[in-house]
Structures are given as structure tokens and as C-alpha cells.
Design a protein around this motif. Structure first.
Motif, short mmCIF file in Angstrom:
data_model
loop_
_atom_site.label_atom_id
_atom_site.label_comp_id
_atom_site.label_asym_id
_atom_site.label_seq_id
_atom_site.Cartn_x
_atom_site.Cartn_y
_atom_site.Cartn_z
N LEU A 73 1.04 -1.20 0.10
CA LEU A 73 0.49 0.18 0.07
C LEU A 73 0.85 1.45 0.21
CD1 LEU A 73 -2.70 1.89 0.84
CD2 LEU A 73 -2.57 0.66 2.73
N THR A 74 0.65 2.05 -0.81
CA THR A 74 1.52 3.36 -1.10
C THR A 74 0.19 5.24 -1.14
OG1 THR A 74 1.61 3.41 -3.29
CG2 THR A 74 2.93 2.42 -2.47
N THR A 75 0.90 6.02 -1.18
CA THR A 75 -0.23 7.65 -1.64
C THR A 75 0.23 6.83 -2.80
OG1 THR A 75 -0.86 9.21 -0.72
CG2 THR A 75 2.37 8.51 -0.92
N SER A 76 -0.20 8.19 -3.51
CA SER A 76 -0.09 8.61 -4.73
C SER A 76 1.33 8.95 -5.12
CB SER A 76 -0.98 9.24 -5.20
OG SER A 76 -0.60 10.22 -4.43
N GLY A 77 1.32 9.37 -6.34
CA GLY A 77 2.75 9.60 -7.43
C GLY A 77 3.71 9.12 -7.17
N PRO A 78 4.88 10.36 -6.72
CA PRO A 78 5.99 9.26 -6.25
C PRO A 78 6.23 7.62 -5.71
CG PRO A 78 5.79 11.05 -5.22
CD PRO A 78 4.57 11.70 -6.33
N ALA A 79 5.34 7.95 -4.76
CA ALA A 79 5.27 6.35 -3.66
C ALA A 79 5.22 5.47 -4.36
CB ALA A 79 4.45 6.49 -2.76
N VAL A 80 3.99 5.62 -5.48
CA VAL A 80 3.19 3.86 -6.07
C VAL A 80 4.57 4.58 -7.14
CG1 VAL A 80 1.59 5.58 -8.08
CG2 VAL A 80 1.52 2.96 -7.76
N LEU A 81 5.07 5.05 -7.76
CA LEU A 81 5.98 5.09 -9.01
C LEU A 81 7.10 4.17 -8.54
CD1 LEU A 81 5.83 8.58 -10.79
CD2 LEU A 81 4.96 5.94 -11.49
N ASN A 82 7.32 4.58 -6.74
CA ASN A 82 9.05 3.87 -6.14
C ASN A 82 8.84 2.55 -6.05
OD1 ASN A 82 10.57 6.26 -5.46
ND2 ASN A 82 9.79 6.91 -3.56
N ALA A 83 7.44 2.22 -6.11
CA ALA A 83 7.10 0.89 -5.84
C ALA A 83 7.43 -0.15 -7.40
CB ALA A 83 5.80 0.44 -5.13
#
Length: 535
Positions: free
Chosen positions: A75-85
Motif C-alpha cells: 500500500l502506497t500513497t499516490s505519485g512518487p510513492a507508487v512509482l517508487n514501488a
């Protein structure tokens, strides 16, 4: 779909659906846009582990999924977080691991060209769809339970793959009437009976059969063992298939398809059964295998069935169900002395090649072999100590006993995957194995392991940088640059992250440190230097 409706927020609807699908543990990092989901996690008692980077969260979910056989949730937040994953779930895609990546997205009526909203990405769902093939953006709170059920069905039917579920951020706290959706019944049928009968007939007449098992075979360990013994067939495994057929079994040749002994073995067989393997270049290294005899393939993915090698018999179906059906056709049999002697001949050739290639890491491997218990799990990084050392020289037993980033070949996988594996299999020994270059990619996850109080040995073999790339530069007679890294005191860093840390330069000291690490009250970094590290 149930007719019972409740008025729920988007976050509540999501967590209820996850719980209905058996989710007990989530790896993730809270952010401004997913707080409504975190509130529901706490209210429903879902265990949450907070890695220090979203890539670590994805790798941890991957390790958890590999050892439990259940989808891991990130579970991530939006934007850079999901792209980090994204790197982590792409690794999961490459190695056929079921991971559900959940993130908020831009609001439903967000302008298509953007307006500067926090974490704005023009189309993050399209980005995930492009690399893992499945990303769904829900359009209402009421749709969320259905979307979760569809995602789990995608991950658990056919070839396991990750999925991404995007919840528009304005739906996370929005309320609506929601109907529960029960998990979809997923079946795992065998190949068709006619094809199974033909393959069984060919295997019955084979004088020199052989088996190749990959990651897609790990659910069929017992059935494959029975089949190998019935046929008297020596077995070789890929990196992801390592341990599925016990490497202590007299018919086991070893793990690693890249050795010359494997090519020679396959060429000597009059019939080869390949189960759940791509037969891809990431396993073979030195080009495709040649099959002068018949090739029989079992694979749940019809497209994969004819990729990299064209089989004479195509058994499209679940590995466990199909092998079980083959066993029923073939009947009972006993392991012959002749079959064991044949396997021993190939074992000797394989081990000679493996030990020659991994010679500098043999003292490290032998010490690990001395300390590790049956069923131990090694979570390896894309490091020389793993693919030259442990892959082919450290015998393991049990499915998912060697976690390795094969296809995508990312760095930084080992430590966070080991965390996920230990949480998924708390009764098994788990060890992370890294090089000093790759360790730096996810080193902060030591803090995660310390927070969870895991008695996790983290072995870092320090050869002064990116050793494999340095070797390739030398081999190409090109300037060696960009690969030699200044030394890091990993033991000192470990202590700063609330772990134990020790530096060792000898086999006896390493074995003692490894034993102590398994009995510790927190993770232990074992910084291996000198000849023992292949430096």
C-alpha cells in the motif's frame, strides 16, 4: 454478489474486501492521500509493517508471497510513492509472483492535462498497466469490492502476476452504499486428458528421461518427487525452482541451468519434461538448450508453452494437477539403483562446474551449509555471492527456499524480501545475502527489520563495489571505472539502525556469527571482507 449493503467510506470498503480475501498483513507507507485506508486497517486489525521506502515495501510483499503462496499486499500513497514501488512489482511480474499494489490516484474529475495537485502524475494507472499488464482505476466507492475480487482472481488464476488497484483520492473518504463481493472461486485444472495420456506414453518408453523444474513447479513438490522416482529421472532446477525438489535427493543434479553439465545432460536425454519454466536466457546464460530427444512442457500459460523452445507435447494446465494426473497414468514405481547411478554421474559433472565457477565463495557457502537448518530460506540479491556462490553450491530443500530476482535482475531485493519471508514463515530460518553494491539500494530496511525484532542475519559480501560489472569491463579490455566504491563500515551502520553488526574475514568467525545471529533479539549485519567475500 451479496444483496446486503452497508454505507461505507472507500477506505473501509477496500479494507473489508481485503480481509474477505484473507489479507492479514500489509506492507506500506502512510501518506496524505491514503489516510482513510490506514484508519480502516487499524479498525479491522490488519497487521501493518512500515518499510523505509516503497521499493522495500514491494520487495517485502514479494518475499511474503513467495513463501506463503498467497498474494502479498503493498500500500502506497499516490505519485512518487507508487512509482517508487514500480521496480519491485515489475520484478514480481518477471518472476510470476502475485502482488497487489494499492494506491490512491488523482480525483475522479481531475483535469486531464493536470493542475498541480500534490503528487500529480498524468496517468499513473497507465504507467503501471504498461509494465505489469494489470492496473484498474475504480470509478466509485461501490465498485471497490468488485475491483478487489477481480484483482485477486487475476493474481491467483493462471500464471501468477501482480495487479495494481487505484482508488481516486476523493473516493477514499467518500461514503456510499456498498455490497460485499465474495471471493471468486478459482480452479486449477490439469492439462486435457488426451495430451496427458500421450505424454505419459512417451515417458513410459523413455530410456533416459530427465526433468527441468522452474518457479511454476513449486506448488507440486510432492507430486514431482513421486514422478521423478517413478521415472528414474534426474532433476535439474532453475533459480526459482531451487529446493522444490530436495537437493539432498539422490536424483537431484542441482540448481542452475547455465552450467555446461546441464546442456550435456539435456542432450543425453531421450525425453525431457520441463515443468513451470520459461527456459529463458536469464536462467540459461549461454544460449538455448538443445533437445535432441522429445521435449514435454507443463505450463499454466499457453503463450509460454511455445516460447524459447517448441515442445513435442504441450500440457497446458496447473503443474500440481497435471503432474498428479501423470502419476495416476504411470502408476506406482520404485527408485532403481541404475537411475541413482545415472544421476550420480551427472551430479559429479554439475558439481565440478559449479564449484569451479563459484570457487572463491565456497568457504562462505560451506559455512552456511553447516549452520542452516532444513527448510531454511535464503533471500539473495543479484550478487556474485548468490549466482556464482549459493545458487549451485548450497543445497536447499523445500519450495521457495531460494528467493532471487531472476528475470528483472534488480538490485536491493534480498533484505526486504527476507523481511517479508520471515514474517510469512516465522518458524523457518531466513537469511539475506547481498553484495556491498546492491546492499546500498535498500540498506535502510535494516531499520524495518529492527522495528519488527526479527532475528535476521543480513550477510553483506564486500568485494569493493560492483564486482560483476568490473569483471565484465576487464573481460572486454575496457577501462575499469565507475565500479570501485569506497569502503562502508556496514557493522557500524547496522548499529546506528538499531541492529547488531560484526565484521568477519574467516570461515570459522563467519559460521559463529551466523549461529549467534539466529539466536539474537534483532537483526545482525555480518559484514564479510577479504578472501571470504570474493574480494
Amino acid at each position: 454478489m451479496s444483496m446486503t449493503q452497508s454505507r461505507l467510506s472507500g477506505g473501509e470498503a477496500l479494507v473489508r474486501a481485503l480481509v474477505a480475501h484473507g489479507t492479514e498483513l500489509v506492507f506500506g507507507i502512510p501518506g496524505t492521500h491514503n489516510l482513510g485506508i490506514y484508519r480502516a486497517l487499524a479498525e479491522h486489525g490488519v497487521r501493518h509493517v512500515t518499510p523505509r521506502h516503497e521499493q522495500g515495501a514491494g520487495f517485502a510483499a514479494d518475499g511474503y508471497a513467495r513463501v506463503t503462496g498467497r498474494p502479498g499486499v503493498c500500500l502506497t500513497t499516490s505519485g512518487p510513492a507508487v512509482l517508487n514501488a514500480m521496480t519491485a512489482v515489475t520484478q514480481s511480474y518477471s518472476d510470476s509472483v502475485p502482488i497487489l499494489l494499492i494506491s490512491p490516484g488523482m480525483p475522479l474529475r481531475h483535469p486531464g492535462r493536470g493542475n498541480g495537485t500534490l503528487h500529480e502524475v498524468r496517468d499513473q494507472s497507465a504507467a503501471l498497466e504498461a509494465v505489469i499488464g494489470y492496473s484498474h482505476r475504480v470509478q466509485s466507492v461501490a465498485e471497490i469490492p468488485l475491483a478487489v475480487a477481480q484483482a485477486f482472481a487475476h493474481m491467483t488464476s493462471g500464471r501468477p502476476r501482480p495487479a495494481h488497484l487505484e482508488i481516486p483520492l476523493d473516493l477514499v473518504d467518500a461514503l456510499d452504499k456498498v455490497s460485499e463481493v465474495a471471493p471468486l472461486l478459482v480452479t486449477h485444472p490439469p492439462a486435457d486428458a488426451v495430451t496427458i495420456a500421450a505424454a505419459a506414453g512417451r515417458l513410459t518408453t523413455a530410456a533416459k528421461p530427465g526433468l527441468i523444474i522452474g518457479g511454476g513447479a513449486k506448488g507440486a513438490s510432492e507430486e514431482i518427487t513421486a514422478l521423478a522416482e517413478r521415472l528414474g529421472a534426474p532433476v535439474v532446477a532453475t533459480a526459482n525452482g531451487k529446493g522444490t525438489f530436495s537437493e539432498h535427493h539422490p536424483l537431484s543434479i542441482g540448481a542452475g541451468l547455465h552450467h555446461k553439465a546441464v546442456a550435456d545432460f539435456v542432450a543425453d536425454c531421450d525425453s525431457v519434461l520441463a515443468i513451470g519454466t520459461e527456459l529463458a536466457s536469464t536462467d540459461l546464460w549461454n544460449g538455448p538448450l538443445k533437445f535432441p530427444g522429445d521435449l514435454i512442457r507443463i505450463d499454466v500459460d499457453p503463450a509460454q508453452m511455445i516460447t524459447n523452445a517448441l515442445p513435442d507435447h504441450r500440457l497446458v494446465g496447473d503443474a500440481r494437477a497435471t503432474v498428479e494426473a501423470l502419476n495416476q497414468r504411470l502408476g506406482k514405481g520404485s527408485l532403481s539403483e541404475e537411475a541413482v547411478k545415472r544421476a550420480e554421474r551427472w551430479q559429479k559433472l554439475f558439481r565440478k562446474h559449479a564449484r569451479t565457477q563459484g570457487a572463491v565463495w565456497l568457504p562462505l557457502v560451506e559455512a552456511m551449509r553447516e549452520v542452516l537448518s532444513p527448510g531454511a530460506i535464503v533471500a539473495g540479491d543479484s550478487a556474485m555471492a548468490c549466482y556464482y556462490g549459493t545458487l549451485s553450491n548450497l543445497p536447499l530443500e523445500g519450495p521457495a527456499s531460494f528467493l532471487y530476482p531472476t528475470g528483472f535482475g534488480t538490485l536491493g531485493y534480498g533484505l526486504p524480501a527476507a523481511i517479508g519471508a520471515q514474517l510469512g514463515a516465522p518458524d523457518r530460518q531466513v537469511v539475506a545475502l547481498h553484495g556491498d553494491g546492491g546492499a546500498m539500494f535498500t540498506l535502510p530496511e535494516l531499520a524495518t527489520a529492527a522495528q519488527e525484532r526479527l532475528a535476521l542475519p543480513v550477510i553483506i559480501c564486500d568485494n569493493g563495489g560492483y564486482g560483476e560489472i568490473r569483471r565484465e569491463m576487464v573481460e572486454r579490455s575496457e577501462p575499469v571505472h565507475g565500479v570501485n566504491l569506497p569502503g562502508v563500515d556496514f557493522a557500524l551502520v547496522a548499529k546506528g539502525l538499531n541492529c547488531h553488526g560484526v565484521t568477519v574475514d574467516g570461515e570459522d568467525r563467519f559460521a559463529a556469527a551466523l549461529r549467534k545471529a539466529f539466536a539474537a533479539d534483532r537483526p545482525t549485519v555480518i559484514h564479510v571482507v577479504g578472501d571470504l567475500a570474493g574480494a
